[in-house]
Design an enzyme around this catalytic site. Structure first.
Site, short mmCIF file in Angstrom:
data_model
loop_
_atom_site.label_atom_id
_atom_site.label_comp_id
_atom_site.label_asym_id
_atom_site.label_seq_id
_atom_site.Cartn_x
_atom_site.Cartn_y
_atom_site.Cartn_z
N LYS A 20 0.97 -1.07 -0.06
CA LYS A 20 -0.14 -0.13 -0.05
C LYS A 20 0.96 1.37 0.27
O LYS A 20 0.58 2.11 -0.83
CB LYS A 20 -1.00 0.07 1.33
CG LYS A 20 -2.43 -0.27 0.80
CD LYS A 20 -3.44 -0.23 1.59
CE LYS A 20 -3.33 -0.13 3.28
NZ LYS A 20 -4.46 0.04 3.97
N ARG A 45 -6.60 -5.14 1.91
CA ARG A 45 -7.14 -6.00 2.93
C ARG A 45 -6.41 -7.31 2.78
O ARG A 45 -6.04 -8.17 2.00
CB ARG A 45 -8.46 -6.05 2.83
CG ARG A 45 -8.86 -7.09 1.47
CD ARG A 45 -9.60 -8.21 1.80
NE ARG A 45 -9.91 -9.20 0.78
CZ ARG A 45 -9.11 -9.97 -0.05
NH1 ARG A 45 -7.80 -10.03 0.38
NH2 ARG A 45 -9.66 -10.66 -0.65
N LYS A 47 -7.65 -11.28 3.61
CA LYS A 47 -9.05 -12.06 3.52
C LYS A 47 -9.26 -12.38 4.98
O LYS A 47 -8.50 -12.83 5.68
CB LYS A 47 -8.78 -13.19 2.65
CG LYS A 47 -10.17 -13.70 1.92
CD LYS A 47 -9.88 -14.82 0.86
CE LYS A 47 -10.88 -15.24 0.37
NZ LYS A 47 -11.22 -14.38 -0.59
N GLU A 139 -2.76 -10.94 -4.28
CA GLU A 139 -3.50 -10.59 -5.74
C GLU A 139 -3.60 -9.29 -5.77
O GLU A 139 -4.09 -8.56 -4.86
CB GLU A 139 -4.91 -11.37 -5.76
CG GLU A 139 -5.63 -11.14 -6.87
CD GLU A 139 -7.04 -11.55 -6.74
OE1 GLU A 139 -7.51 -12.46 -7.36
OE2 GLU A 139 -7.95 -10.95 -6.00
N ILE A 153 -20.78 -3.07 -6.08
CA ILE A 153 -22.67 -3.29 -5.86
C ILE A 153 -22.80 -4.74 -6.04
O ILE A 153 -23.40 -5.27 -5.48
CB ILE A 153 -23.12 -2.22 -6.75
CG1 ILE A 153 -23.08 -0.94 -5.95
CG2 ILE A 153 -24.77 -2.74 -6.83
CD1 ILE A 153 -23.70 0.45 -6.85
P1 0O2 Z 1 -7.26 2.21 3.61
O1 0O2 Z 1 -8.75 1.96 3.99
O2 0O2 Z 1 -6.50 1.36 3.92
O3 0O2 Z 1 -7.31 2.15 2.14
P2 0O2 Z 1 -3.20 9.96 2.39
O4 0O2 Z 1 -4.04 10.81 3.26
O5 0O2 Z 1 -2.12 10.31 1.57
O6 0O2 Z 1 -2.81 8.34 3.37
P3 0O2 Z 1 -4.74 9.30 0.39
O7 0O2 Z 1 -5.19 8.05 -0.39
O8 0O2 Z 1 -4.32 10.41 -0.50
O9 0O2 Z 1 -4.17 9.08 1.53
O10 0O2 Z 1 -6.25 10.19 1.05
P4 0O2 Z 1 -7.53 10.07 0.27
O11 0O2 Z 1 -7.70 10.17 -1.26
O12 0O2 Z 1 -8.51 11.36 1.04
O13 0O2 Z 1 -8.36 8.89 0.76
C1 0O2 Z 1 -8.80 8.32 2.18
C2 0O2 Z 1 -9.13 6.91 2.24
O14 0O2 Z 1 -10.02 6.66 1.34
C3 0O2 Z 1 -7.79 6.27 1.54
O15 0O2 Z 1 -7.76 4.93 2.20
C4 0O2 Z 1 -8.24 5.73 0.05
O16 0O2 Z 1 -7.82 4.55 -0.39
C5 0O2 Z 1 -9.94 5.74 0.29
N1 0O2 Z 1 -10.60 6.30 -0.77
C6 0O2 Z 1 -10.40 7.43 -1.35
N2 0O2 Z 1 -11.64 7.47 -2.44
C7 0O2 Z 1 -12.25 6.14 -2.19
C8 0O2 Z 1 -13.38 5.99 -2.94
O17 0O2 Z 1 -14.07 6.57 -3.89
N3 0O2 Z 1 -13.81 4.48 -2.47
C9 0O2 Z 1 -13.13 3.67 -1.60
N4 0O2 Z 1 -13.54 2.62 -1.10
N5 0O2 Z 1 -12.00 4.41 -0.90
C10 0O2 Z 1 -11.62 5.54 -1.30
P5 0O2 Z 1 -6.36 4.98 3.48
O18 0O2 Z 1 -6.36 6.07 4.30
O19 0O2 Z 1 -5.26 4.51 2.72
O20 0O2 Z 1 -6.88 3.51 4.04
P1 0O2 Z 2 -13.53 -11.14 -2.16
O1 0O2 Z 2 -12.25 -10.89 -1.15
O2 0O2 Z 2 -14.73 -11.49 -1.24
O3 0O2 Z 2 -13.47 -10.21 -3.08
P2 0O2 Z 2 -10.39 -18.76 -10.98
O4 0O2 Z 2 -10.15 -20.23 -10.22
O5 0O2 Z 2 -9.20 -18.15 -11.35
O6 0O2 Z 2 -11.26 -18.99 -12.28
P3 0O2 Z 2 -10.71 -17.13 -8.44
O7 0O2 Z 2 -9.53 -17.99 -8.18
O8 0O2 Z 2 -12.10 -17.29 -7.95
O9 0O2 Z 2 -11.09 -17.53 -10.10
O10 0O2 Z 2 -10.04 -15.74 -9.05
P4 0O2 Z 2 -10.52 -14.60 -9.90
O11 0O2 Z 2 -12.14 -14.90 -10.48
O12 0O2 Z 2 -9.66 -14.32 -11.05
O13 0O2 Z 2 -10.73 -13.60 -8.83
C1 0O2 Z 2 -11.26 -13.61 -7.86
C2 0O2 Z 2 -11.59 -12.27 -7.16
O14 0O2 Z 2 -11.79 -11.48 -8.25
C3 0O2 Z 2 -12.64 -12.32 -6.21
O15 0O2 Z 2 -12.48 -12.46 -4.86
C4 0O2 Z 2 -13.43 -11.06 -6.64
O16 0O2 Z 2 -12.65 -9.93 -5.58
C5 0O2 Z 2 -13.09 -10.60 -7.90
N1 0O2 Z 2 -14.25 -11.10 -8.84
C6 0O2 Z 2 -14.08 -12.21 -9.69
N2 0O2 Z 2 -15.27 -12.44 -10.37
C7 0O2 Z 2 -16.21 -11.41 -9.63
C8 0O2 Z 2 -17.43 -10.92 -10.09
O17 0O2 Z 2 -18.06 -11.61 -10.93
N3 0O2 Z 2 -18.06 -9.91 -9.37
C9 0O2 Z 2 -17.48 -9.14 -8.45
N4 0O2 Z 2 -17.96 -8.18 -7.64
N5 0O2 Z 2 -16.05 -9.35 -8.09
C10 0O2 Z 2 -15.55 -10.57 -8.85
P5 0O2 Z 2 -13.29 -13.27 -3.94
O18 0O2 Z 2 -12.70 -14.82 -3.86
O19 0O2 Z 2 -14.75 -13.33 -4.47
O20 0O2 Z 2 -13.20 -12.87 -2.64
#
Ligand code: 0O2
Ligand code: 0O2
Length: 218
Positions: A20, A45, A47, A139, A153
């Site tokens: 990260k 993250r 798992k 991954e 979603i």
């Molecule tokens: P996490 O949960 O471990 O990823 P910095 O302040 O430099 O450390 P950054 O990325 O410049 O970090 O700050 P920003 O852009 O304000 O984002 C704050 C946190 O929200 C960051 O996670 C981003 O990865 C996450 N983030 C930003 N935009 C989105 C978004 O649209 N969707 C999601 N799901 N996450 C977003 P952290 O702080 O690294 O923590």
């Molecule tokens: P999580 O943490 O819940 O996301 P393969 O055996 O290679 O055919 P495999 O091992 O399942 O397939 O890997 P794949 O499909 O390449 O990638 C796995 C991850 O990709 C998933 O993790 C999802 O994060 C994302 N992904 C794959 N297909 C979809 C999909 O149809 N919808 C969404 N939303 N995500 C998808 P996991 O295991 O679901 O874990």
């Protein structure tokens, strides 16, 4: 979390934290150089144990080989503004000397049946433990903001329906995936046009200026 799991997962947690920081560093470097930043944000993250155990059961993975059979215990996700940026990031990853790509899955050129799009890299990442080096599988999912919107979603719905959608919802999700991809394509076209306009503007400016002195980059 049980102590044993926490110890087992420590190398994965360390991998996620290190990567990260490194991936956020790429973002910062582009910003400092005033260049288009191909990374919007990075998340990571480990798992959760219950997800590991369900996957073990679902795929019949022996518990003593999850470190080689389960590729996504450590997971990083890189969100990019444009589809082209995804391939830029993949190239950056290929050039890195601190990780080794062992498998690539281009679910953009070959979308999944669900409608899912993303580029996945399975990598081997070496971490330094007090007992020595350990290679950790990780991954890295690389996708656009639009692909991420759809996947987030769909993932939450999947949880509710356990992967088996009623036909109508299935169709709607497929349509939504196509709309999300059209948005990406449209944004890329707009970007190209802006870049073209900027190029011809700066060419005109260059013609009119006698002197265009800038410090030279090494
Ligand atoms: P996490 O949960 O471990 O990823 P910095 O302040 O430099 O450390 P950054 O990325 O410049 O970090 O700050 P920003 O852009 O304000 O984002 C704050 C946190 O929200 C960051 O996670 C981003 O990865 C996450 N983030 C930003 N935009 C989105 C978004 O649209 N969707 C999601 N799901 N996450 C977003 P952290 O702080 O690294 O923590
Ligand atoms: P999580 O943490 O819940 O996301 P393969 O055996 O290679 O055919 P495999 O091992 O399942 O397939 O890997 P794949 O499909 O390449 O990638 C796995 C991850 O990709 C998933 O993790 C999802 O994060 C994302 N992904 C794959 N297909 C979809 C999909 O149809 N919808 C969404 N939303 N995500 C998808 P996991 O295991 O679901 O874990």
């Amino acid at each position: 979390m049980e102590m044993e799991w926490e110890m087992y997962l420590f190398p994965y947690a360390q991998t996620v934290e290190e990567l990260k920081i490194k991936l956020k560093g790429i973002r910062k470097e582009y910003q400092l150089e005033n260049r288009h930043v191909p990374i919007e944000f990075v998340t990571g993250r480990v798992k959760p144990v219950d997800s590991i155990l369900s996957k073990v059961e679902l795929r019949n993975i022996p518990l003593d080989s999850i470190d080689t059979e389960m590729e996504d215990i450590a997971g990083l996700r890189i969100m990019c503004p444009f589809v082209e940026d995804i391939y830029t990031v993949v190239e950056l990853m290929r050039k890195r000397k601190d990780l080794k790509i062992v498998q690539t899955k281009d679910y953009i050129k070959h979308k999944k049946d669900s409608g899912y799009r993303s580029y996945h890299l399975i990598c081997e990442y070496p971490i330094q433990l007090i007992s020595g080096e350990q290679k950790v599988l990780v991954e890295i999912q690389i996708r656009t903001l639009s692909m991420n919107f759809w996947a987030s979603i769909e993932h939450s719905l999947n949880y509710k329906y356990k992967g088996v959608y009623p036909e109508e919802i299935n169709e709607r999700l497929q349509n939504a995936a196509e709309s999300a991809f059209k948005l990406d394509e449209e944004m890329s076209k707009i970007r190209e046009q802006i870049q073209e306009a900027q190029r011809s503007y700066s060419q005109d400016k260059g013609k009119n200026k006698q002197k265009n002195i800038k410090p030279k980059k090494k």
